[in-house]
Design a protein around this motif. Structure first.
Motif, PDB file in Angstrom:
ATOM      1  N   LEU A 183       0.846  -1.198   0.000  1.00  0.00           N
ATOM      2  CA  LEU A 183       0.000   0.000   0.000  1.00  0.00           C
ATOM      3  C   LEU A 183       0.883   1.250   0.000  1.00  0.00           C
ATOM      4  CD1 LEU A 183      -3.060   0.605   0.159  1.00  0.00           C
ATOM      5  CD2 LEU A 183      -2.799   0.825   2.609  1.00  0.00           C
ATOM      6  N   LEU A 184       1.918   1.207   0.823  1.00  0.00           N
ATOM      7  CA  LEU A 184       2.796   2.379   0.916  1.00  0.00           C
ATOM      8  C   LEU A 184       3.630   2.560  -0.356  1.00  0.00           C
ATOM      9  CD1 LEU A 184       3.954   2.059   4.625  1.00  0.00           C
ATOM     10  CD2 LEU A 184       2.445   3.781   3.665  1.00  0.00           C
ATOM     11  N   ARG A 185       3.847   1.448  -1.041  1.00  0.00           N
ATOM     12  CA  ARG A 185       4.585   1.540  -2.301  1.00  0.00           C
ATOM     13  C   ARG A 185       3.818   2.365  -3.327  1.00  0.00           C
ATOM     14  NH1 ARG A 185       5.314  -4.100  -3.148  1.00  0.00           N
ATOM     15  NH2 ARG A 185       6.433  -4.491  -1.222  1.00  0.00           N
ATOM     16  N   LYS A 186       2.508   2.396  -3.164  1.00  0.00           N
ATOM     17  CA  LYS A 186       1.677   3.143  -4.109  1.00  0.00           C
ATOM     18  C   LYS A 186       1.803   4.646  -3.921  1.00  0.00           C
ATOM     19  CE  LYS A 186      -1.833  -0.426  -4.587  1.00  0.00           C
ATOM     20  NZ  LYS A 186      -3.224  -0.773  -4.409  1.00  0.00           N
ATOM     21  N   LEU A 187       2.382   4.978  -2.795  1.00  0.00           N
ATOM     22  CA  LEU A 187       2.518   6.407  -2.517  1.00  0.00           C
ATOM     23  C   LEU A 187       3.584   6.985  -3.444  1.00  0.00           C
ATOM     24  CD1 LEU A 187       1.390   8.404  -0.412  1.00  0.00           C
ATOM     25  CD2 LEU A 187       3.396   7.942   0.965  1.00  0.00           C
ATOM     26  N   SER A 188       3.183   7.829  -4.398  1.00  0.00           N
ATOM     27  CA  SER A 188       4.120   8.280  -5.431  1.00  0.00           C
ATOM     28  C   SER A 188       4.819   9.582  -5.076  1.00  0.00           C
ATOM     29  CB  SER A 188       3.377   8.449  -6.756  1.00  0.00           C
ATOM     30  OG  SER A 188       2.291   9.321  -6.556  1.00  0.00           O
ATOM     31  N   THR A 189       4.361  10.296  -4.078  1.00  0.00           N
ATOM     32  CA  THR A 189       5.010  11.555  -3.710  1.00  0.00           C
ATOM     33  C   THR A 189       5.324  11.564  -2.219  1.00  0.00           C
ATOM     34  OG1 THR A 189       2.924  12.644  -3.251  1.00  0.00           O
ATOM     35  CG2 THR A 189       3.777  12.887  -5.483  1.00  0.00           C
ATOM     36  N   HIS A 190       6.315  12.366  -1.873  1.00  0.00           N
ATOM     37  CA  HIS A 190       6.674  12.567  -0.473  1.00  0.00           C
ATOM     38  C   HIS A 190       6.672  14.055  -0.188  1.00  0.00           C
ATOM     39  CE1 HIS A 190       7.892   8.403   0.176  1.00  0.00           C
ATOM     40  NE2 HIS A 190       8.393   8.454  -1.056  1.00  0.00           N
ATOM     41  N   ALA A 191       6.187  14.442   0.954  1.00  0.00           N
ATOM     42  CA  ALA A 191       6.180  15.860   1.299  1.00  0.00           C
ATOM     43  C   ALA A 191       7.104  16.079   2.492  1.00  0.00           C
ATOM     44  CB  ALA A 191       4.760  16.301   1.633  1.00  0.00           C
ATOM     45  N   HIS A 210       9.007  21.218  -9.037  1.00  0.00           N
ATOM     46  CA  HIS A 210       8.555  20.793  -7.711  1.00  0.00           C
ATOM     47  C   HIS A 210       7.410  21.668  -7.222  1.00  0.00           C
ATOM     48  CE1 HIS A 210      12.747  19.554  -8.084  1.00  0.00           C
ATOM     49  NE2 HIS A 210      12.433  18.537  -7.290  1.00  0.00           N
ATOM     50  N   ARG A 211       6.633  21.082  -6.391  1.00  0.00           N
ATOM     51  CA  ARG A 211       5.597  21.900  -5.746  1.00  0.00           C
ATOM     52  C   ARG A 211       6.210  22.441  -4.459  1.00  0.00           C
ATOM     53  NH1 ARG A 211       2.225  22.351  -1.951  1.00  0.00           N
ATOM     54  NH2 ARG A 211       2.926  20.421  -0.933  1.00  0.00           N
ATOM     55  N   VAL A 212       6.386  23.748  -4.396  1.00  0.00           N
ATOM     56  CA  VAL A 212       7.024  24.372  -3.236  1.00  0.00           C
ATOM     57  C   VAL A 212       6.104  25.458  -2.681  1.00  0.00           C
ATOM     58  CG1 VAL A 212       9.014  25.678  -2.402  1.00  0.00           C
ATOM     59  CG2 VAL A 212       9.313  23.954  -4.191  1.00  0.00           C
ATOM     60  N   GLU A 213       5.936  25.455  -1.391  1.00  0.00           N
ATOM     61  CA  GLU A 213       5.080  26.477  -0.776  1.00  0.00           C
ATOM     62  C   GLU A 213       5.764  26.992   0.485  1.00  0.00           C
ATOM     63  OE1 GLU A 213       0.582  26.900   1.134  1.00  0.00           O
ATOM     64  OE2 GLU A 213       1.248  24.964   0.348  1.00  0.00           O
ATOM     65  N   ASP A 272       7.428  24.129   2.480  1.00  0.00           N
ATOM     66  CA  ASP A 272       6.750  22.851   2.235  1.00  0.00           C
ATOM     67  C   ASP A 272       7.118  22.393   0.822  1.00  0.00           C
ATOM     68  OD1 ASP A 272       5.001  20.821   1.718  1.00  0.00           O
ATOM     69  OD2 ASP A 272       3.215  21.844   2.453  1.00  0.00           O
ATOM     70  N   VAL A 273       7.807  21.258   0.713  1.00  0.00           N
ATOM     71  CA  VAL A 273       8.290  20.784  -0.597  1.00  0.00           C
ATOM     72  C   VAL A 273       7.731  19.387  -0.849  1.00  0.00           C
ATOM     73  CG1 VAL A 273      10.309  20.226  -1.993  1.00  0.00           C
ATOM     74  CG2 VAL A 273      10.428  22.070  -0.314  1.00  0.00           C
ATOM     75  N   GLU A 274       7.218  19.181  -2.064  1.00  0.00           N
ATOM     76  CA  GLU A 274       6.721  17.843  -2.422  1.00  0.00           C
ATOM     77  C   GLU A 274       7.515  17.332  -3.611  1.00  0.00           C
ATOM     78  OE1 GLU A 274       2.365  17.176  -2.208  1.00  0.00           O
ATOM     79  OE2 GLU A 274       2.609  16.372  -4.233  1.00  0.00           O
ATOM     80  N   ILE A 275       8.020  16.101  -3.524  1.00  0.00           N
ATOM     81  CA  ILE A 275       8.763  15.520  -4.650  1.00  0.00           C
ATOM     82  C   ILE A 275       8.129  14.200  -5.053  1.00  0.00           C
ATOM     83  CG2 ILE A 275      10.958  16.613  -4.014  1.00  0.00           C
ATOM     84  CD1 ILE A 275      11.823  13.761  -3.043  1.00  0.00           C
ATOM     85  N   THR A 276       8.256  13.870  -6.331  1.00  0.00           N
ATOM     86  CA  THR A 276       7.720  12.584  -6.796  1.00  0.00           C
ATOM     87  C   THR A 276       8.787  11.517  -6.600  1.00  0.00           C
ATOM     88  OG1 THR A 276       8.550  12.898  -9.038  1.00  0.00           O
ATOM     89  CG2 THR A 276       6.350  13.777  -8.553  1.00  0.00           C
ATOM     90  N   ALA A 277       8.413  10.261  -6.878  1.00  0.00           N
ATOM     91  CA  ALA A 277       9.347   9.152  -6.685  1.00  0.00           C
ATOM     92  C   ALA A 277      10.546   9.267  -7.626  1.00  0.00           C
ATOM     93  CB  ALA A 277       8.631   7.831  -6.924  1.00  0.00           C
ATOM     94  N   LEU A 334      15.877  15.400  -3.743  1.00  0.00           N
ATOM     95  CA  LEU A 334      15.938  16.692  -3.041  1.00  0.00           C
ATOM     96  C   LEU A 334      17.211  17.477  -3.362  1.00  0.00           C
ATOM     97  CD1 LEU A 334      14.574  15.631   0.456  1.00  0.00           C
ATOM     98  CD2 LEU A 334      13.601  17.428  -0.967  1.00  0.00           C
ATOM     99  N   THR A 335      18.181  16.823  -4.033  1.00  0.00           N
ATOM    100  CA  THR A 335      19.461  17.480  -4.268  1.00  0.00           C
ATOM    101  C   THR A 335      19.287  18.788  -5.021  1.00  0.00           C
ATOM    102  OG1 THR A 335      20.367  15.261  -4.432  1.00  0.00           O
ATOM    103  CG2 THR A 335      21.807  17.067  -5.118  1.00  0.00           C
ATOM    104  N   GLU A 336      18.471  18.759  -6.107  1.00  0.00           N
ATOM    105  CA  GLU A 336      18.314  19.989  -6.891  1.00  0.00           C
ATOM    106  C   GLU A 336      17.590  21.074  -6.102  1.00  0.00           C
ATOM    107  OE1 GLU A 336      15.259  19.074 -10.184  1.00  0.00           O
ATOM    108  OE2 GLU A 336      16.086  17.109  -9.650  1.00  0.00           O
ATOM    109  N   VAL A 337      16.711  20.658  -5.173  1.00  0.00           N
ATOM    110  CA  VAL A 337      16.029  21.644  -4.317  1.00  0.00           C
ATOM    111  C   VAL A 337      17.048  22.303  -3.392  1.00  0.00           C
ATOM    112  CG1 VAL A 337      14.268  21.985  -2.527  1.00  0.00           C
ATOM    113  CG2 VAL A 337      13.866  20.350  -4.381  1.00  0.00           C
ATOM    114  N   PHE A 338      17.887  21.463  -2.761  1.00  0.00           N
ATOM    115  CA  PHE A 338      18.909  22.012  -1.858  1.00  0.00           C
ATOM    116  C   PHE A 338      19.876  22.936  -2.613  1.00  0.00           C
ATOM    117  CE2 PHE A 338      18.435  18.085   1.063  1.00  0.00           C
ATOM    118  CZ  PHE A 338      17.451  18.739   1.787  1.00  0.00           C
TER     119      PHE A 338
END
Lengths: 311, 262
Positions: free
Chosen positions: A222-230, A247-250, A258-263, A267-271
């Motif tokens: 079930l958790l594998r189905k989770l395609s994004t992490h916040a 990225h979705r950044v707020e 608040d940063v959301e990334i897909t699978a 995060l390297t490019e965000v940092f």
């Protein structure tokens, strides 16, 4: 042989409400199974039918191979129930409640007293054994209901919201206790609104919504189905957040992002972008409980079957 | 379940448990369950039996107080056995701890018998208390012990069944006082407790025969005094018939889950 088998289970109440619309469910012996769903989804109705407190409209229930219609005594002997609401006589003492419950299952009083001592000690209620149950705190009452449900040592234990209103320390000690019970061979079915609880304890999960099972799988898959992490980033410095179109950044406040990334992203490019803009990342944490996020999405989308049925 | 007992043995233990729990309940709250009927019936004996009765004279060849003592005992037994089961079972339903038994493998018959044990136990204990008090007012000699005991036990069973059925249908506390107030009390007072139906006009004598409590009071009076307005065989038949009817109904209601399972 399954610990629990529900076959096309339907329940229509006298007022016309269709609480269960033909659910199928199989729980294997030894499993720690989570039954999740929003309020009014049909969880308590399903549990009520399994525990013989609610009459089914149609369908079949088997507990360890014993059909509830034809082998009621055997089926009930295998089951222990911890209900959502307190349902004991407030004037009886803690020990009386547990010992009497053993009697309803046919256990002689001598054995019942020995087991009562064991379970009341295990649940830290032994010192309160002579107290009237109405004088116990909320957490103690919950533990009393667990001791009562275990007194006949059932093969299947169903807990309906067992940690509702229980403080975090006590909740964690109850988790440890339930893990031990499960490890000793008791199959456990748990309903809870604390999805962290389900994620922590359960190996398999079914999600029920509007009287239908919309998901039935292992917690891992079930958790594998989770395609994004916040993530929530604690930041310092810099006046303006650089553009990050992928990225979705707020920005929640001066120091929180608040940063959301897909699978597929990382995060390297965000940092890197933040560092270039003179912004330091001091710390980072997961924004929300992962299962909770998935749960909400599933309820919003509905099951694949439901989607197929929609015109 | 580890070390699982046989079904028969398990039900026997469950019956003992419910009976013990029910007996313990009415003994624990004796100020509410045993004392009030003792006081009320003492007042009946003092006022009707002693003060007024001494001016009434004899009834069917017995002093008035001797005549009314069996009926007064029976009234106490009827109201106590009914009240015990109706309040206990409804209380368990209302506070939902009846679910402790409903989720267990306890059979419907055992649930019924367990609650009847409580009702009969309280009814008989109250009956013994009133009998002991009545000895302060008159010197009763029991004419036939077997009839006396069997009639009082059967009557307690019958009214415990009535209380059980009332509790099954009751949805609020008001519902458990309607039957005792508007049906049970009038039928008891009109059941020949304080008078012989021979005193009534022929028409009202026939009407009285439709009152089942009349049969119980008279059968019990026969057991104690050796006098009855009713044939003792007919009285037993009526009591057993009502027990069979109410017992069957109670089991049907339990099986259907009326008032217990949604």
């Amino acid at each position: 042989m399954s610990a629990l088998l529900l076959d096309k289970l339907c329940k229509r109440y006298d007022n016309g409400v269709e609480a269960l619309k033909g659910i199928d469910l199989e729980v294997q012996p030894g499993d720690f199974f989570g039954l999740l769903g929003p309020n009014g989804a049909g969880k308590s109705t399903a549990i009520g039918i399994i525990a013989s407190l609610v009459r089914k409209t149609s369908g079949r229930v088997e507990i360890f191979g014993h059909d509830l219609d034809t082998r009621l005594w055997e089926a009930k002997s295998c089951l222990g129930l911890v209900p959502q609401e307190f349902n004991f006589n407030g004037f009886e003492t803690v020990e009386q409640i547990v010992v009497n419950q053993a009697g309803f299952y046919g256990l002689p009083r001598k054995i019942a007293r020995q087991r009562a001592e064991r379970y009341l000690k295990a649940l830290s209620l032994w010192d309160k054994r002579q107290h009237a149950s109405r004088t116990l705190s909320g957490g103690m009452k919950r533990r009393l209901m667990i001791a009562r449900a275990l007194i006949h040592e059932p093969k299947l234990l169903i807990l309906d919201e067992p940690t509702a209103g229980v403080d975090i320390e006590l909740r964690r000690s109850m988790w440890d206790f339930l893990r031990d019970i499960n490890a000793s061979g008791t199959t456990i079915i748990l309903t809870t609104h604390y999805l962290e609880e389900a994620e922590t304890l359960c190996r398999n999960i079914a999600i029920i919504d509007d009287g239908r099972i919309i998901e039935n799988t292992s917690v891992k898959s079930l958790l594998r189905k989770l395609s994004t992490h916040a993530f929530l980033l604690d930041i310092k410095g810099g006046s303006k957040i650089p553009p990050l179109p992928a990225h979705r950044v707020e920005r929640l406040d001066d120091n929180t992002l608040d940063v959301e990334i897909t699978a597929e992203q990382n995060l390297t490019e965000v940092f890197a972008a933040l560092a270039q803009a003179g912004i330091q990342v001091l710390s980072m944490k997961n924004k929300a409980n992962r299962l909770e996020e998935l749960f909400i999405r599933m309820l919003e989308k509905g099951s694949p079957q439901q989607q197929e049925q929609q015109p | 379940m580890n070390g699982r007992p046989s079904q028969w043995r398990a039900n026997l233990v469950s019956l003992q448990t419910i009976a013990y729990k029910e007996t313990n309940r009415f003994l624990r709250i004796w100020q509410q369950t045993l004392l009030p009927p003792a006081i009320t019936m003492t007042l009946y004996l003092v006022i009707f039996g002693n003060l007024i009765g001494s001016r009434i004279g004899e009834m069917q060849g017995y002093s008035y107080i001797e005549f009314i003592v069996p009926g007064v005992i029976m009234t106490a037994v009827i109201t106590s056995s009914y009240a015990n089961v109706v309040s206990s079972f409804f209380g368990a339903k209302f506070q939902r701890f009846i679910e402790e038994i409903l989720v267990s493998p306890t059979s419907n018959l055992v649930v019924l018998l367990g609650y009847l044990a409580g009702g009969v136990g309280r009814g008989l204990l109250v009956g013994v208390i009133v009998l002991a008090i009545s000895q302060l007012f008159t010197d009763l000699q029991i004419h036939n012990l077997a009839i006396t005991v069997s009639v009082v036990v059967l009557t307690a069973v019958l009214f415990s069944l009535g209380g059980f059925i009332n509790a099954i249908f009751a949805r609020k506390f008001d519902d458990i006082s309607i039957v005792p107030t508007f049906i049970l009390t009038p039928l008891t007072y009109l059941g020949g407790v304080f008078y012989s139906i021979d005193l009534l006009p022929a028409f009202w004598q026939k009407v009285s025969l439709a009152n089942p409590i009349l049969y119980m009071v008279n059968a019990f009076r026969y057991g104690i005094l050796g006098h009855s307005d009713i044939d003792i065989g007919v009285a037993y038949a009526v009591i057993l018939l009502f027990i069979a009817l109410l017992g069957g109904l109670a089991l049907l209601l339990l099986r259907a889950g009326v008032g217990l399972r949604s």
